[in-house]
Design an enzyme around this catalytic site. Structure first.
Site, PDB file in Angstrom:
ATOM      1  N   LEU A   1       0.812  -1.216   0.000  1.00 11.03           N
ATOM      2  CA  LEU A   1       0.000   0.000   0.000  1.00 11.03           C
ATOM      3  C   LEU A   1       0.841   1.261   0.000  1.00 11.03           C
ATOM      4  CD1 LEU A   1      -2.755  -0.986   2.611  1.00 11.03           C
ATOM      5  CD2 LEU A   1      -2.982  -0.900   0.122  1.00 11.03           C
TER       6      LEU A   1
ATOM      7  N   PHE B   1       8.220   4.493   9.741  1.00 13.65           N
ATOM      8  CA  PHE B   1       9.179   3.464  10.142  1.00 13.65           C
ATOM      9  C   PHE B   1       8.898   2.094   9.536  1.00 13.65           C
ATOM     10  CE2 PHE B   1       8.804   6.564  13.556  1.00 13.65           C
ATOM     11  CZ  PHE B   1      10.110   7.032  13.625  1.00 13.65           C
TER      12      PHE B   1
ATOM     13  N   LYS C   1       1.450  -3.201   8.951  1.00 16.22           N
ATOM     14  CA  LYS C   1       2.669  -2.399   8.855  1.00 16.22           C
ATOM     15  C   LYS C   1       3.841  -3.205   9.395  1.00 16.22           C
ATOM     16  CE  LYS C   1       3.426   1.378  11.403  1.00 16.22           C
ATOM     17  NZ  LYS C   1       3.380   2.814  11.788  1.00 16.22           N
TER      18      LYS C   1
ATOM     19  N   ASP D   1       3.576  14.200  15.036  1.00 17.49           N
ATOM     20  CA  ASP D   1       3.803  13.963  13.606  1.00 17.49           C
ATOM     21  C   ASP D   1       2.496  14.107  12.832  1.00 17.49           C
ATOM     22  OD1 ASP D   1       5.490  13.527  11.473  1.00 17.49           O
ATOM     23  OD2 ASP D   1       5.321  11.354  11.549  1.00 17.49           O
TER      24      ASP D   1
END
Length: 456
Positions: free
Chosen positions: A92, A97, A115, A213
């Site tokens: 994707l 990280f 992830k 972030d």
């Protein structure tokens, strides 16, 4: 754009005392989280954290189950099977990280996003632990849902709910030519939802959580373009007690970092508000926070936009051309006022995220109807002409007078007007509630009298 560490700030993670604190006391019932995580909790009622000096401090978790890590533990082979051994067809994109893959769990058939953190990353393990803990303890409709994780050997994987519409960045900056750009109403809806997620972290978590972030690529979109914040690996616990900031190594994404944080490493919730302002500007303008392909002087979004805030005649230039003029001019002015206040250089002059939520919820509820565009546009243009006459000493200065006596005050004046409208809307809502309550009391009273007469 990836994450970066800039300047050679100290790695100290301690909380530094200062004279003032802008944060009120939090209720005991709020979700409680721990900082400086060294390992996943075992499910006990206490989480231990260790400071750089080696001293331990313990944060009690509520006994209502928030202390338990609800996320499911996956074996690596399960996630490899779900993603067809991380086949390129399931890829994707790059997340914080690590790389993100689309998968389907054999056990449930659920479609998920997996992830896989970079095993060579110096900070990957810490970010993994922080994200598992944060998303296990903090639940909100505008935060991405963590389904589970894998910590087999040196493998570190996170399993999230799949967000079918991708990221806000995709729709603003990577939109295929044949796809329709986000309309004004959807942009305000996304901004309001993302702000609510940030508000939850700042005002409902105890201690407050600083996202650190906030950027368009970290805002994921569900069906109906419902926004959810993702990638909590850089999140930090905010100041507590009489502390007003956290001192930490500078991490974030270039173009989104608040200036005081980038220069000093002093982190507050107002640092997140600045980042939110940058993303809100992206929504309004359609421009990237940093775009090296733009002409010199326009590559940094904030630096380009700030001078335009001081000249209302240029406000329209700030609107995304892909909107094709289909937006209410007055709402554009109000949205720009919110963005301008969020990106103030001095952190103290930025609004609290709760105030931003109030303003954006108001804007999101003022749905723009393209079919009524002509009449509304004419009214807005008449208002703009009144402003122009006011500059020359004439005119009445109507409610479209966004600047007041000095140009540099225009964002504040617009914010004042927006607050006035919000207060009016609140007053109307309160009046309706009062009227309904009064009618209900009268109805009950009349019913009681009727019953009394019938028994008499």
């Amino acid at each position: 754009m990836g994450c970066f560490s800039c300047f050679d700030s100290s790695d100290d993670e301690k909380l530094n005392p200062v004279d003032e604190s802008n944060h009120g006391q939090k209720k005991q019932s709020q979700p409680t989280v721990s900082n400086n995580i060294s390992g996943l909790p075992s499910g006990g009622e206490k989480l231990s954290s260790k400071t750089n000096g080696g001293s331990k401090r313990e944060l009690l978790l509520p006994r209502d189950g928030l202390g338990q890590i609800a996320a499911h533990t996956f074996a690596f082979r399960e996630l490899a099977a779900a993603t067809m051994n991380f086949h390129p067809d399931t890829f994707l994109g790059e997340g914080g990280f690590g790389r993100v893959y689309k998968g389907r769990l054999d056990s449930t058939g659920q479609v998920v996003a997996v992830k896989q953190l970079d095993r060579n990353g110096l900070q990957g393990n810490r970010e993994f632990l922080v994200e598992v803990l944060m998303l296990s303890l903090l639940h909100h409709p505008n935060l991405v849902n963590l389904i589970g994780y894998c910590a087999d050997g040196d493998q570190r994987l996170l399993v999230y709910e799949f967000m079918p519409l991708g990221s806000l960045e995709d729709h603003l900056h990577d939109l295929p030519p044949d796809k329709e750009a986000l309309d004004w109403n959807m942009r305000m809806k996304i901004a309001a939802g993302a702000a609510k997620g940030l508000e939850f972290l700042h005002d409902k978590a105890n201690p407050p959580v600083i996202y650190r972030d906030f950027k368009s690529s970290n805002i994921l979109l569900d069906e109906g373009f419902h926004p959810k914040l993702s990638d909590f690996g850089l999140a930090k616990l905010g100041p507590t007690g009489d502390k007003s900031h956290v001192s930490t190594r500078v991490m974030g994404t270039y173009g989104y970092c608040a200036p005081e944080y980038a220069m000093t490493g002093q982190l507050t919730v107002k640092s997140d508000v600045y980042s939110f302002g940058v993303v809100f500007l992206e929504l309004i303008t359609g421009r990237k926070a940093i775009d090296s392909e733009m002409p010199h002087g326009e590559q940094n979004l904030v630096a380009w936009a700030r001078p335009l805030f001081n000249d209302r005649r240029k406000f329209i230039k700030l609107a995304d051309p892909r909107l094709k003029g289909r937006f209410p001019t007055r709402a554009l002015y109000q949205a720009l006022a919110v963005a301008s206040m969020c990106i103030q250089e001095q952190a103290a002059t930025r609004p609290l995220i709760a105030d931003v939520v109030t303003a954006l919820s108001y804007l999101a509820n003022q749905a723009y109807d393209p079919s009524k565009d002509d009449s509304r546009r004419n009214r807005d243009e008449r208002g703009a002409r009144l402003i122009t006459r006011n500059d020359d000493g004439g005119g009445s200065g109507s409610k479209f007078d966004l600047e007041g006596s000095e140009k540099e005050d225009s964002p504040r004046e617009t914010a004042r007007i927006l607050n006035r409208d919000i207060n009016r809307e609140r007053a109307v809502a309160e009046a309706k509630m009062w009227g309904e309550s009064l009618r209900e009391k009268r109805r009950q009273s009349e019913q009681g009298t009727s019953e009394s007469n019938s028994t008499g």
